[in-house]
Design an enzyme around this catalytic site. Structure first.
Site, PDB file in Angstrom:
ATOM      1  CD  GLU A 151       4.212  -0.572   1.131  1.00 15.61           C
ATOM      2  OE1 GLU A 151       5.282  -0.411   0.351  1.00 15.61           O
ATOM      3  OE2 GLU A 151       3.806  -2.378   1.294  1.00 15.61           O
ATOM      4  CD  GLU A 311       0.232  -2.353  -1.876  1.00 15.03           C
ATOM      5  OE1 GLU A 311       1.287  -2.639  -2.170  1.00 15.03           O
ATOM      6  OE2 GLU A 311      -0.029  -1.502  -2.166  1.00 15.03           O
TER       7      GLU A 311
HETATM    8  C1  GLA Z   1       4.342  -1.287  -1.589  1.00 15.57           C
HETATM    9  C2  GLA Z   1       3.476  -0.425  -2.790  1.00 15.57           C
HETATM   10  C3  GLA Z   1       2.840  -0.816  -4.004  1.00 15.57           C
HETATM   11  C4  GLA Z   1       3.817  -1.242  -4.672  1.00 15.57           C
HETATM   12  C5  GLA Z   1       4.393  -2.379  -4.221  1.00 15.57           C
HETATM   13  C6  GLA Z   1       5.639  -3.447  -4.865  1.00 15.57           C
HETATM   14  O1  GLA Z   1       3.518  -2.979  -1.607  1.00 15.57           O
HETATM   15  O2  GLA Z   1       2.971  -0.424  -1.434  1.00 15.57           O
HETATM   16  O3  GLA Z   1       2.937   0.820  -4.158  1.00 15.57           O
HETATM   17  O4  GLA Z   1       5.392  -0.244  -4.196  1.00 15.57           O
HETATM   18  O5  GLA Z   1       4.672  -2.520  -3.063  1.00 15.57           O
HETATM   19  O6  GLA Z   1       5.617  -4.319  -4.512  1.00 15.57           O
END
Ligand code: GLA
Ligand code: ZN
Length: 678
Positions: A151, A311
């Site tokens: 991210e 995710e």
């Molecule tokens: C992001 C991150 C993860 C985690 C999630 C929690 O997407 O990539 O590492 O922190 O948020 O929602």
């Protein structure tokens, strides 16, 4: 990962952090993964501190064990490079790696996603680690993707970034005279004599806060900073990507994007990634069309190619003010929503719930109780089985959209930096009005950038196209001349690429296409809700901005009802070549947009993928691949709903057969995935 010959199904799994757990627990994880139908794990997302304790000492022993364990258990791996958070020793010894915020405060070690993108230290060691990882694990044939960093995002205003900004500007503009021209520095005596005069636009220089809103004195400077910042971070991605490609050119490379994330111009990023992956965390209670638009934007940055859902939370996020649970069926529904919009994987954050720090109450496949006897685990296992049975049917499917909506980061940045005419202006919100209308009418939509081809489309909607970049007007001109329908709105065509106004009358480069001249624009404060216009015998609200415009060949389809501009056109259409160009001079309501698109869709013969009332909570999308056409029906509502099929088909999830014209009834949160008969 998503075009992998060996993987013949929707990959199912997510972020797995065994390094945070004693080894005794790993075997139990494997048992639970197998029970849940998990077949992919994202490993090594935040392990930099463990892998490298100083400049020269690397220790891969734990990762070796983990890689061996998951391979033995038949799991595919999405292998991360771990560079989303730098080690403490690096921050202590090389403070250039720390970011400086827009107040000029240099950060200390802490948090994550915290490295300065122009730090020589960060670039050197992140690339070195990425290369070592690829060299070490190159023979693992179960690695289906590289996951670079995590991210990417944020901004930095440190001295290294300032120097790099000057280099970036020099490359872009060549001479200081050109820089002065594009930034219009004769305003307020800002003329730069030397590149060294240029400083970053932060709270120490051009930025200020006005009524609590972040503003800038020089839009041109701040806009270029945003482009530069996005490019700087992208450069970090590219450096690591090239490093892993040295040893594993065959493994596709991605990084997890965040949907409509304003600081990074993902349309530029998409070009550098082998495939797009993204992390979907819709806010509980948000309209389903919001998340749908995020999915379509993510598909769009790679010209419609399928993406990976990298995710999502299986049950709950920890970072909302009130962390409501995903209700029974919602995790499944949102997983299919991702697939409906082009997703070829379903993955979670996280596999096992951690015991400390800020994500210990974030949802996970395996909860703190540690067993399979939870509601969430049961739902995950049921979906795991369903995806196994589905196999590879939907993989690679494309969306057959005849309508496209422009979503352009430069426009998003430029409109939010704009000093006037209204704080209520909201580029994302304006685009969303148009997207939501078409989605709810069951019309497939592609979200595109200004550089994408228009040849597949009959309808092109570019809401609030404030910045009409060089050449884009020409593309629109040809599109309409050839028979396409173009739609745009208030606050369009004002400026060129550098946020310099195009003189000679708004909407500048779009004026001849639209056949109108916008003379003035009246900002409507949010509390003043009495401005209206009429269109096809009904009255609709006119909000945010009301353009006062004159017809120059266009026809008025509806006029304002009040104020000194009562009777002036509010909705216009202009025949141009074989096509038409529509203009909507204010923000209006959902009922107006429905009515408006009714007409346009009929004119262009663009049909919904199912029939029935479009107010329904049922979302309907189609994906097509060489195996056939797949209709996804998703009931986001709280009660039973139905739609009417045009063609018959078989629901791959329930086995039910439907004839042409059949009604499909779905319970609340229910899903059907119908392979259509041609
Ligand atoms: C992001 C991150 C993860 C985690 C999630 C929690 O997407 O990539 O590492 O922190 O948020 O929602
Ligand atoms: Zn920096």
């Amino acid at each position: 990962m998503i075009e992998n010959e060996k993987v013949k199904k929707v990959l199912y799994g997510g972020d797995y952090n065994p390094e945070q757990w004693p080894e005794e627990i790993w075997e139990e994880d494997m048992r639970l993964f197998s029970l849940a139908g998990i077949d992919v794990v994202t490993l090594n997302v935040f392990s930099w501190a463990a892998l490298q304790r100083d400049e020269i000492t690397y220790d891969f022993s734990k990762l070796d064990k983990i890689m061996g364990l998951v391979k033995k258990n038949g799991l595919n791996v999405c292998l991360a490079t771990s560079t989303g958070a730098h080690p403490a020793w690096m921050a202590r010894k090389y403070p250039d790696i720390l970011r400086t915020d827009n107040m000029g405060i240099k950060r200390k070690f802490g948090a994550r996603h915290n490295s300065c993108p122009n730090s020589p230290t960060y670039r050197k060691y992140s690339v070195a680690l990425a290369e070592r990882l690829s060299q070490r694990y190159k023979d693992y044939d179960n690695i289906v993707s590289w996951h670079i960093s995590n991210e990417y995002g944020g901004e930095c205003y440190c001295e290294n970034c300032e120097k790099a900004f000057r280099v970036w500007l020099r490359k872009k503009y060549g001479t200081i005279e050109e820089l002065n021209r594009v930034w219009n520095t004769s305003f307020w005596g800002h003329t730069f004599y030397d590149w060294e005069d240029v400083v970053l636009p932060d709270m120490r220089s051009e930025e200020f806060s006005w009524n609590g809103v972040q503003k800038t004195n020089f839009q041109g400077i701040s806009l270029d900073y945003k482009r530069f910042n996005s490019d700087s971070i992208l450069e970090c991605f590219k450096l690591e990507r090239d490093a892993v490609k040295k040893h594993t050119p065959q493994i596709p490379v991605t990084t997890n994007l965040m949907g409509c994330y304003q600081p990074l111009d993902y349309q530029k990023w998409g070009k550098e990634m082998d495939f797009v992956s993204w992390d979907s965390y819709p806010i509980f209670g948000a309209e389903y069309s919001h998340n749908a638009m995020y999915h379509d934007v993510m598909r769009g940055v790679k010209q419609g190619k399928p993406f990976a859902l990298m995710e999502q939370t299986p049950s709950v996020s920890n970072w909302h003010a009130y962390c409501a649970l995903k209700r029974p069926g919602v995790m499944r529904l949102l997983s299919y929503q991702a697939m409906a919009h082009g997703g070829d994987t379903v993955m979670f954050f996280q596999m096992r719930r951690s015991i400390g720090a800020c994500e210990k109450y974030h949802g996970a496949v395996i909860d703190h109780v540690g067993t399979e006897h939870t509601r969430v685990f049961r739902e995950i296992s049921a979906l795991g089985k369903e995806l196994k049975d589905l196999g590879d049917k939907t993989l690679g499917g494309r969306t057959p959209a005849k309508a496209a909506i422009v979503f352009d980061w430069d426009n998003w940045w430029a409109t939010s930096l704009s000093a006037g005419p209204s704080d209520a202006m909201d580029y994302f919100g304006e685009v969303y009005q148009y997207y939501r209308t078409l989605l709810k009418m069951h019309i497939p939509v592609d979200m595109i950038g200004v550089e994408d081809s228009l040849s597949d489309y009959k309808i092109l909607v570019a809401p609030m196209l404030y910045m009409c970049k060089d050449g884009f007007d020409e593309k629109i001109r040809s599109f309409v001349k050839d028979g396409g329908t173009f739609v745009t709105t208030y606050f369009s065509g004002y400026v060129e690429d550098h946020d310099l106004v195009i003189t000679g009358g708004y909407p500048g480069r779009l004026r001849d296409i639209l056949g109108i001249w916008v003379e003035e624009s009246d900002a409507i404060p949010p509390e003043k809700t009495w401005h209206t216009f009429h269109y096809e015998h009904e009255t609709y609200p006119a909000e945010i901005l009301c353009d006062l415009l004159h017809l120059e060949g266009a026809e008025s389809l509806g006029e304002y009802d009040n104020d000194f501009y009562a009777g002036m056109p509010a909705v216009t259409v202009h025949g141009f070549g074989k096509g038409k160009a529509y203009y909507v001079a204010a923000r209006s309501s959902e009922t107006f947009y429905n009515k408006f698109f009714d007409r346009i869709l009929k004119e262009q013969g663009v049909e919904p993928v199912v029939t029935g009332e479009f107010e329904t909570c049922i979302e309907a999308t189609v994906r097509e691949n060489e195996k056939g056409s797949f209709l996804f029906l998703l009931n986001h509502g709280e009660s039973v709903g139905s739609v009417t099929l045009k063609q018959g088909g078989t629901d791959l999830l329930s086995g039910r057969e439907y004839g042409p014209g059949a009604e499909v009834s779905l319970e609340a949160k229910g899903v059907a995935l119908i392979q259509l008969k041609h």
